[in-house]
Write an enzyme that holds these catalytic residues in place. Structure first.
Site, PDB file in Angstrom:
ATOM      1  CE  LYS A   1     -30.188  85.544  36.463  1.00  0.00           C
ATOM      2  NZ  LYS A   1     -31.293  86.129  35.706  1.00  0.00           N
TER       3      LYS A   1
ATOM      4  CB  THR B   1     -31.845  82.335  34.755  1.00  0.00           C
ATOM      5  OG1 THR B   1     -32.520  83.572  34.560  1.00  0.00           O
ATOM      6  CG2 THR B   1     -32.056  81.437  33.551  1.00  0.00           C
TER       7      THR B   1
ATOM      8  CG  HIS C   1       2.190  89.071  14.403  1.00  0.00           C
ATOM      9  ND1 HIS C   1       2.797  87.834  14.298  1.00  0.00           N
ATOM     10  CD2 HIS C   1       0.939  88.897  13.918  1.00  0.00           C
ATOM     11  CE1 HIS C   1       1.947  86.975  13.760  1.00  0.00           C
ATOM     12  NE2 HIS C   1       0.811  87.581  13.521  1.00  0.00           N
TER      13      HIS C   1
END
Lengths: 285, 285, 285, 285
Positions: D12, D57, D239
């Site tokens: 899960k 799950t 940048h």
């Protein structure tokens, strides 16, 4: 001075409902994200926390699910209308309901009856504004990304002290279309037609500016699809910059582009029929 | 103890290049997001800031654009191979190049030659790992969202003290497929075939678990598409919960679902041929 | 019927400019995301593609950078004002400029003069609307996420046939505050004060509804910070649901919560002084 | 050839749990996003859909909530350890558990006991890998955005036919730090110390390359914080390009920068002690 409460609303946003319509082994899907916003006699909840006029947002969510069962979902607009009318008619304290819907498209996996794949292209939208006095229906789409690899120019603009952009007779024109159109009268579902007109108008317009393309798209929708009072666009200019390859001893005859993220031009405009009353309420969130 | 430098790499990520291929009035597009990562004799740049072994990431970006002009883009894999081989063969200090590419799909707007709309469905991916000794090519896709509105069950799992999930013989099964498949030998472009097999296998498998569906999808790709050594999946279980409408006096005969965001089950697995050498290097980012 | 052009604007969105102010070794940073939208005599660009009234969005971007050099950035509002006035006063075809700014906060890394770390908390916002006739300044913030772990109730709301939510005298109240406040007269920078009042008002209000908390936050800002005409909020109810642990033989005395994503309640409201003229133009995007 | 099942796991993902620890009126919060992945005797679920070895799950999610009640959350690492050990020791079919956690930071609103505001700065992470044979604990952070407005150079790199980047003795250096460090032995919580060292090392290093800064940051953590075996970084070069203002008759003495999104350099590296055994298992997702 006195401090007062101004415009306000409350609601449940982003209820994700999937409705399966079954016709034997052949199913159909509607997949919606539904947001409700209600306004009315809500002074006391703000001033004292008295909730007696409040329809809890949890209840609004429940109503979305229950209505999907009772009424099915024939279109996002019709589903939104049912909800908006219900909230206003059933609750004396609620005088205006706005329902905004996103719809995610699915197409059938070939040769199957109940298997689907998300189309992923654009998202269909609807927004309904309903009071006892008036009802407005706005249909729309967003994230429809289109590109012409030729047939676009940009020149003749103002040159001031901060202008460095060179004029061009050949560029890529690309945008992600957000469009919403207000129905003049009763809602009729012409979504697929409008989408097709938008795509065709974008494609066939030789463009001197993104504004010109936007206006043409709107004009053609109003001309070709009955029952639409106005259409509004937000179209970012998804810049594709021709890369300078000369430092590498290469030419670039309109072949290699850098697709930039930010900043981007953003063009917004409304195209409308002059014989339909304005309805600014239809457009506020 | 001594503190030492371990594995490292550097490169320019997410160079967005669009290549137009012109055949008279009929154009074709490739729209890529290219990420390069280089490894080699890079101890000194880390230890002392001596950049003499470094091919600047800006130069890598320039190379992407220049190669798009010189070689065109016949497929993301072939473009990545050209780049990876170039970096390793041209720079004595660079011993390994990884090039990862995302490709965004476009389809022609009907009845036009140079107008396109983003398909928006899945994103195609490629990752190449190249050294003087070996080259690995992995093709893939992500964000392919699929759903079966019936034909899925889930029962027979472990029941422990924390188990509350009821067993079901009928549920929606939905997932967003991420799949990557490693080519056994030289790259051949079978992307459309693999995608079609994945969709069909998902659709026709009566599913007792998402794992079973995943394995079937992988097995069928390996059986039906020649030249693939292994395929790896990550498939979230996009839960659609049947809404309990009983409090509202309504039944819900598998019609109204709540599409949940989080948490979600996540199923990951590899399916492979047992006659092809493993290549873990092919899979690291 | 005739089809006509309605309201429209165009501009460069999301120019990301970072301005370093140097005072010897001690630097200061302003980090902005600037969006410009211009309106004026733009019929012809839409109707015929004649760009002679258009100040290219690329030029607008250049202006942002040039003004950052010439004028510095003392606050997002003042920078936006400079830009908006410039566009309207320098271009006869431009009659209205809107400048919207997001500012990202940085704090100095301890014991350094020119090293910074993003605060990451809220984003400061500003929006200026300028015409020859009027100028409106709106300051704001978003993504300020706050939570009271007690001191919140919700009961006494409407019960209809779709209501299942139990009343509560104890819940977590959490929201992500979006607030914008319009300055009554000339802009004065009281951002830090407003933020502090918002946090304190959220914290000390014993809440019977999120609406009540919202109103109190707005009232206190108007009472305690001079020069503000109105304040508008959008506050999602970030639901934290108490988990039912009874199936596991555990109680849950307001300790373990599930933080949900969607759906969520959304509360929107305006609080204003009754002695200041309305200015709807100040608020449109 | 035979087609076989390779490595696989299931679990899960992204259970969002908030735990309130109450000490009278003074509360403390831990706000976690917990992901579990289990591996073991899972062939049959893939091959035939037999789920008898599967811990659903949903049950894993329930366990997260129950453990938050029973054990509290003293740190993400200790909470993850409790969960991982539970899954492996309680289920004969589960042989390896991975638990990955994100933690969102909150700070107390001044002068309050149970009101909090999200710090929003970095996200703390933890990942535990546990089998009957070995346990690995990795602590980390991401989204820690830092910037030096001077003290960074970049020159002396390779010049090839695609190089156009001019060398510089002065630039902005900015990055978003992702760092993860593996504990050599038992976990001890030194998160705040490591974060402080990372910030200080970034700030005080006069940088000839981002790689040099990265290595220094890692070296200092290993030197100054006991018990750490290795640290891994992914640091994008965010940048900031100095804007050329000459076309507008302006100089730009390192004051006005354009903050770019894409492409970006990406620097990845590991710094480690040579006296601690490697543990590649600790790092796989």
């Amino acid at each position: 001075m006195t401090i007062v409460l101004g415009p306000n609303q409350f609601g449940k946003a982003e209820t994700r409902v999937v409705r399966v319509h079954r016709d034997g082994d052949r199913h159909a899907l509607r997949d919606l994200n539904v947001s409700v916003a209600l306004a009315g006699d809500l002074d006391e909840v703000h001033l004292s926390g008295d909730n007696s006029a409040v329809l809890a947002t949890d209840t609004q969510k429940n109503t979305v699910f229950a209505f999907a069962r009772k009424h099915g979902i024939s279109s996002p607009e019709e589903f939104a209308l049912l909800l908006a009318e219900h909230f206003v008619s059933s609750q004396p304290t609620i005088h205006r309901a706005k329902v905004a819907i996103e719809e995610f498209g699915w197409e059938r996996i070939p040769a199957t009856g109940h298997s689907f794949v998300r189309t992923g292209q654009e998202i269909r939208t609807a927004r309904i504004t309903h009071t006892a006095e008036a009802t407005h229906v706005v249909t729309g789409l967003r994230d429809l990304v289109v590109l012409n690899s030729t047939g676009s120019e940009f020149w003749g603009y103002i040159k001031d002290q901060y202008t460095t952009l060179p004029e061009t007779r050949e560029r890529i024109l690309a945008t992600s279309v957000t469009a919403e159109w207000r129905h003049a009268g009763a809602f009729e579902d012409s979504y697929d037609t409008v989408k097709a007109v938008l795509l065709d108008a974008f494609a066939v317009t030789h463009s001197l500016s993104l504004q010109q393309t936007l206006f043409t798209m709107g004009r053609r929708v109003l001309e070709e699809v009955p029952g639409i009072a106005e259409i509004r666009f937000a179209m970012p200019n998804k810049h594709h910059f021709l890369v300078d390859l000369e430092p590498f001893g290469l030419d670039n005859p309109d072949e290699v582009y850098y697709a930039a993220d930010r900043p981007y031009g953003l063009i917004e405009g409304t195209i409308l029929r002059d014989d339909v009353p304005a309805a600014e309420d239809a457009w506020t969130s």
